[in-house]
Scaffold this active site. Structure first.
Site: not given
Ligand code: PGA
Length: 264
Positions: A10, A12, A102, A104, A174, A180, A221
Site C-alpha cells: 500500500n 499510500k 483502510h 486512514e 490492521e 506506520g 509495520s
Molecule cells: P505500515 O502500513 O506497513 O507502514 O505500518 C500498513 C498499512 O497502512 O497498510
C-alpha cells in the site's frame, strides 16, 4: 486446504508516475526477472499506488506477475461526486484489486462500516477483487474490546456479500496502533485476531469453504525482519505493507519470505 499468500504493498500518497515506475523497475531487479520466475509455489504480489500513478505502474508491470490495485473506490457508478473514482473507471485502467476501508480513510475521511460496505459491493459488482481493512485503535485494545470491534467491522463490511462473491474478498487485519508506528503486533496477538475473524466467517457463511478459503492479511509495520514469523502463523495469509513496500529490497525480502513459507 491451502491459501495462496498475498503480499500487497500500500503505497499510500507516495510516488508519482515516474517514481512509481522506477520503484517497479527496482523491485523487479531484486529478482533478476520478476518474482514469478522463482520455482515452486508462488505467492500473489500486488502493489497499490496512488490513482495518478496507476497507469505508469500498470505499464511497467506488464508481462510480469505483479498485480496492481487502487487504494479506494466510490460506490456510485457515475455522477456528481467531485474528486471520486468509480469501480468501472478503475477496472478500465487494468487494476485487479482495490483496498477498501483502510483505517486512514476511517480516521481522516469519515469512512464508516456502512460506506465500506457500499464501496465493497460496488467494487465486486464491477469485477474487482477487494482487500477490506479492519482494525482496532490502541484505546479499544486497552479497553479489551478488540474482538468486538473487529466483529462489528467485518459484519458491516460483508453485509449482503454472498458466499460466491467471497472468492473475491480478502480481509486485512490492521491494528491502528501498529500502522506506520514501527510497533508491530506480536505473532500471537495477530494470530488470535485472525483466528477470530475466520471463526466469524464460519458463523456468517453456511459453506465452510468461505472460512477456509478467505485470505486474511496482517498489516501494521510488517517489514523484512518480522514478515517470516508473521507469515508462519496458521491464520495469517499474507501482508498489507505500507512503509516497507516503498523500499524495493525490503519488499523483495518479504516476498521471498512468502515464497519460503509457501514451499516450507
Ligand atoms: P505500515 O502500513 O506497513 O507502514 O505500518 C500498513 C498499512 O497502512 O497498510
Amino acid at each position: 486446504m491451502s491459501r495462496q499468500i498475498l503480499i500487497a504493498g500500500n503505497w499510500k500518497m507516495n510516488k508519482g508516475a515516474a517514481e512509481g515506475a522506477q520503484l517497479i523497475k527496482d523491485l523487479k531487479a531484486q529478482f533478476g526477472e520478476c518474482p514469478c520466475c522463482s520455482c515452486g509455489q508462488k505467492p500473489e504480489v500486488l502493489v497499490c499506488p496512488p490513482f495518478t500513478t496507476l497507469s505508469a505502474v500498470i505499464a511497467e508491470t506488464a508481462g510480469s506477475c505483479l498485480e496492481v490495485g487502487a487504494q479506494n473506490v466510490h460506490w456510485a457508478e457515475k455522477g456528481a461526486y467531485t474528486g471520486e473514482i468509480s469501480a468501472a473507471m478503475l477496472k478500465e485502467t487494468g487494476v485487479t484489486y482495490v483496498i477498501i476501508g483502510h483505517s486512514e480513510r476511517r480516521q481522516y475521511f469519515g469512512e464508516t462500516d456502512a460506506t465500506v460496505n457500499q464501496r465493497l459491493l460496488a467494487a465486486l459488482k464491477a469485477g474487482l477483487k477487494v482487500i477490506v481493512c479492519v482494525g482496532e485503535t490502541l484505546k479499544e485494545r486497552e479497553e479489551g474490546v478488540t474482538i468486538a470491534v473487529i466483529e462489528r467491522q467485518v459484519r458491516g463490511a460483508l453485509a449482503n456479500v454472498d458466499a460466491t462473491a467471497m472468492k473475491d474478498v480478502v480481509i486485512a487485519y490492521e491494528p491502528v496502533w501498529a500502522i506506520g508506528t514501527g510497533k508491530v503486533a506480536t505473532e500471537a496477538q495477530a494470530q488470535e485476531v485472525h483466528q477470530c475473524i475466520r471463526a466469524l466467517l464460519k458463523k456468517l457463511y453456511e459453506c465452510p469453504c468461505v472460512a477456509d478459503n478467505t485470505r486474511i492479511l496482517y498489516g501494521g509495520s510488517m517489514n523484512a525482519a518480522n514478515a517470516a514469523g508473521l507469515l508462519a502463523q496458521p491464520d495469517i495469509d499474507g501482508g498489507l505493507i505500507g512503509g516497507a513496500a516503498l523500499k524495493p529490497a525490503d519488499f523483495a525480502t518479504i516476498i521471498k519470505a512468502a515464497f519460503a513459507q509457501m514451499n516450507a
